[in-house]
Design a protein around this motif. Structure first.
Motif, PDB file in Angstrom:
ATOM      1  N   VAL A   2      16.040  38.742  92.305  1.00 34.59           N
ATOM      2  CA  VAL A   2      14.704  38.192  92.055  1.00 34.59           C
ATOM      3  C   VAL A   2      13.601  39.235  92.206  1.00 34.59           C
ATOM      4  CG1 VAL A   2      13.026  36.495  92.883  1.00 34.59           C
ATOM      5  CG2 VAL A   2      15.414  35.881  92.701  1.00 34.59           C
ATOM      6  N   ALA A   3      13.719  40.130  93.169  1.00 32.57           N
ATOM      7  CA  ALA A   3      12.634  41.074  93.447  1.00 32.57           C
ATOM      8  C   ALA A   3      13.158  42.488  93.662  1.00 32.57           C
ATOM      9  CB  ALA A   3      11.861  40.599  94.672  1.00 32.57           C
ATOM     10  N   PRO A   4      13.743  43.113  92.653  1.00 30.95           N
ATOM     11  CA  PRO A   4      14.308  44.451  92.853  1.00 30.95           C
ATOM     12  C   PRO A   4      13.266  45.526  93.142  1.00 30.95           C
ATOM     13  CG  PRO A   4      14.351  43.881  90.530  1.00 30.95           C
ATOM     14  CD  PRO A   4      13.901  42.652  91.274  1.00 30.95           C
ATOM     15  N   PHE A  32       8.884  44.427  84.029  1.00 29.38           N
ATOM     16  CA  PHE A  32       9.283  43.365  84.960  1.00 29.38           C
ATOM     17  C   PHE A  32       8.146  42.377  85.181  1.00 29.38           C
ATOM     18  CE2 PHE A  32       9.790  41.656  89.301  1.00 29.38           C
ATOM     19  CZ  PHE A  32      11.068  41.126  89.206  1.00 29.38           C
ATOM     20  N   SER A  33       6.925  42.898  85.301  1.00 26.58           N
ATOM     21  CA  SER A  33       5.789  42.011  85.561  1.00 26.58           C
ATOM     22  C   SER A  33       5.278  41.317  84.296  1.00 26.58           C
ATOM     23  CB  SER A  33       4.649  42.779  86.223  1.00 26.58           C
ATOM     24  OG  SER A  33       4.189  43.799  85.368  1.00 26.58           O
ATOM     25  N   SER A  34       5.668  41.814  83.117  1.00 28.35           N
ATOM     26  CA  SER A  34       5.135  41.238  81.878  1.00 28.35           C
ATOM     27  C   SER A  34       6.053  40.201  81.215  1.00 28.35           C
ATOM     28  CB  SER A  34       4.830  42.350  80.874  1.00 28.35           C
ATOM     29  OG  SER A  34       6.038  42.947  80.437  1.00 28.35           O
ATOM     30  N   PRO A  84      24.327  49.877  86.491  1.00 28.04           N
ATOM     31  CA  PRO A  84      25.527  49.014  86.479  1.00 28.04           C
ATOM     32  C   PRO A  84      25.641  48.104  87.708  1.00 28.04           C
ATOM     33  CG  PRO A  84      26.146  51.329  86.781  1.00 28.04           C
ATOM     34  CD  PRO A  84      24.683  51.292  86.467  1.00 28.04           C
ATOM     35  N   SER A  85      25.246  48.574  88.879  1.00 28.93           N
ATOM     36  CA  SER A  85      25.327  47.719  90.076  1.00 28.93           C
ATOM     37  C   SER A  85      24.317  46.589  90.014  1.00 28.93           C
ATOM     38  CB  SER A  85      25.091  48.543  91.345  1.00 28.93           C
ATOM     39  OG  SER A  85      26.105  49.512  91.483  1.00 28.93           O
ATOM     40  N   LEU A  86      23.132  46.867  89.512  1.00 22.95           N
ATOM     41  CA  LEU A  86      22.113  45.837  89.346  1.00 22.95           C
ATOM     42  C   LEU A  86      22.567  44.802  88.317  1.00 22.95           C
ATOM     43  CD1 LEU A  86      19.227  44.900  90.101  1.00 22.95           C
ATOM     44  CD2 LEU A  86      18.417  46.242  88.155  1.00 22.95           C
ATOM     45  N   ILE A  87      23.169  45.274  87.234  1.00 18.15           N
ATOM     46  CA  ILE A  87      23.685  44.375  86.203  1.00 18.15           C
ATOM     47  C   ILE A  87      24.799  43.498  86.771  1.00 18.15           C
ATOM     48  CG2 ILE A  87      24.947  44.272  84.012  1.00 18.15           C
ATOM     49  CD1 ILE A  87      23.377  46.839  83.202  1.00 18.15           C
ATOM     50  N   ASP A  88      25.731  44.091  87.509  1.00 17.66           N
ATOM     51  CA  ASP A  88      26.824  43.309  88.120  1.00 17.66           C
ATOM     52  C   ASP A  88      26.273  42.248  89.065  1.00 17.66           C
ATOM     53  OD1 ASP A  88      28.701  44.763  86.744  1.00 17.66           O
ATOM     54  OD2 ASP A  88      29.247  46.052  88.439  1.00 17.66           O
ATOM     55  N   ASN A  89      25.292  42.632  89.870  1.00 21.39           N
ATOM     56  CA  ASN A  89      24.680  41.681  90.797  1.00 21.39           C
ATOM     57  C   ASN A  89      24.000  40.550  90.034  1.00 21.39           C
ATOM     58  OD1 ASN A  89      23.790  40.946  93.598  1.00 21.39           O
ATOM     59  ND2 ASN A  89      21.791  41.227  92.637  1.00 21.39           N
ATOM     60  N   ALA A  90      23.260  40.895  88.978  1.00 28.09           N
ATOM     61  CA  ALA A  90      22.560  39.880  88.185  1.00 28.09           C
ATOM     62  C   ALA A  90      23.549  38.924  87.532  1.00 28.09           C
ATOM     63  CB  ALA A  90      21.694  40.553  87.127  1.00 28.09           C
TER      64      ALA A  90
END
Length: 163
Positions: free
Chosen positions: A35-37, A66-68, A86-92
């Motif tokens: 939600v808030a990376p 992200f803000s738009s 890739p880690s952010l994508i996996d988490n998402a």
């Protein structure tokens, strides 16, 4: 008025809520990353994500995107196509997939409610099962091939000739 029955019902609801959603506390960190990376403290995130978090938070372009746009569109249109995190994508993907089954259930109940409206009160349970199965299926019939295998019945009505 005696509040005892209400206290008992509320107590049961709290217990049920805790049982159903207690697992979400275990995923608190993953939800926060999703939600808030840009607002997380890099020193507090898991080591597998620290380098990506630093790169992500240093990008002014990604902060602006992200803000738009909406959270879903940010991941779908910006992060996933870049393949950069890739880690952010996996988490998402993990976080989003947690709620996919809930959406499908709600969608099915909406279809059932629509099918069982007052206009269709004559439906039996078997008919309702068939309707829900058809409406929730992703299979599409190939009507052309089904029709081509059938022999068409020709009408016995004589054709008027133009004389």
């Amino acid at each position: 008025m005696d509040p005892t029955p209400f206290v008992e019902v509320i107590s049961q609801l709290r217990t049920e809520f805790k049982n159903r959603f207690g697992d979400f506390r275990a995923y608190k960190e993953e939800f926060r990353l999703f939600v808030a990376p840009f607002d997380i403290d890099v020193s507090e995130v898991p080591t597998w994500f620290q380098m990506e978090a630093i790169e992500l938070q240093c990008s002014e372009e990604l902060k602006a995107k992200f803000s738009s746009c909406s959270l879903f569109n940010f991941y779908k249109n910006v992060i996933v196509p870049s393949g950069q995190f890739p880690s952010l994508i996996d988490n998402a993907l993990q976080v989003v997939s947690m709620f996919g089954s809930t959406y499908r259930c709600e969608q099915l109940f909406s279809k059932m409610k629509f099918s069982k409206s007052q206009l269709r009160s004559q439906l039996t349970d078997n008919h309702l099962n068939d309707i829900l199965f058809l409406s929730s299926s992703v299979l599409k019939p190939d009507l052309d091939s089904l029709c081509s295998d059938r022999r068409h019945i020709v009408s016995n009505v004589p054709i008027k000739s133009k004389e």
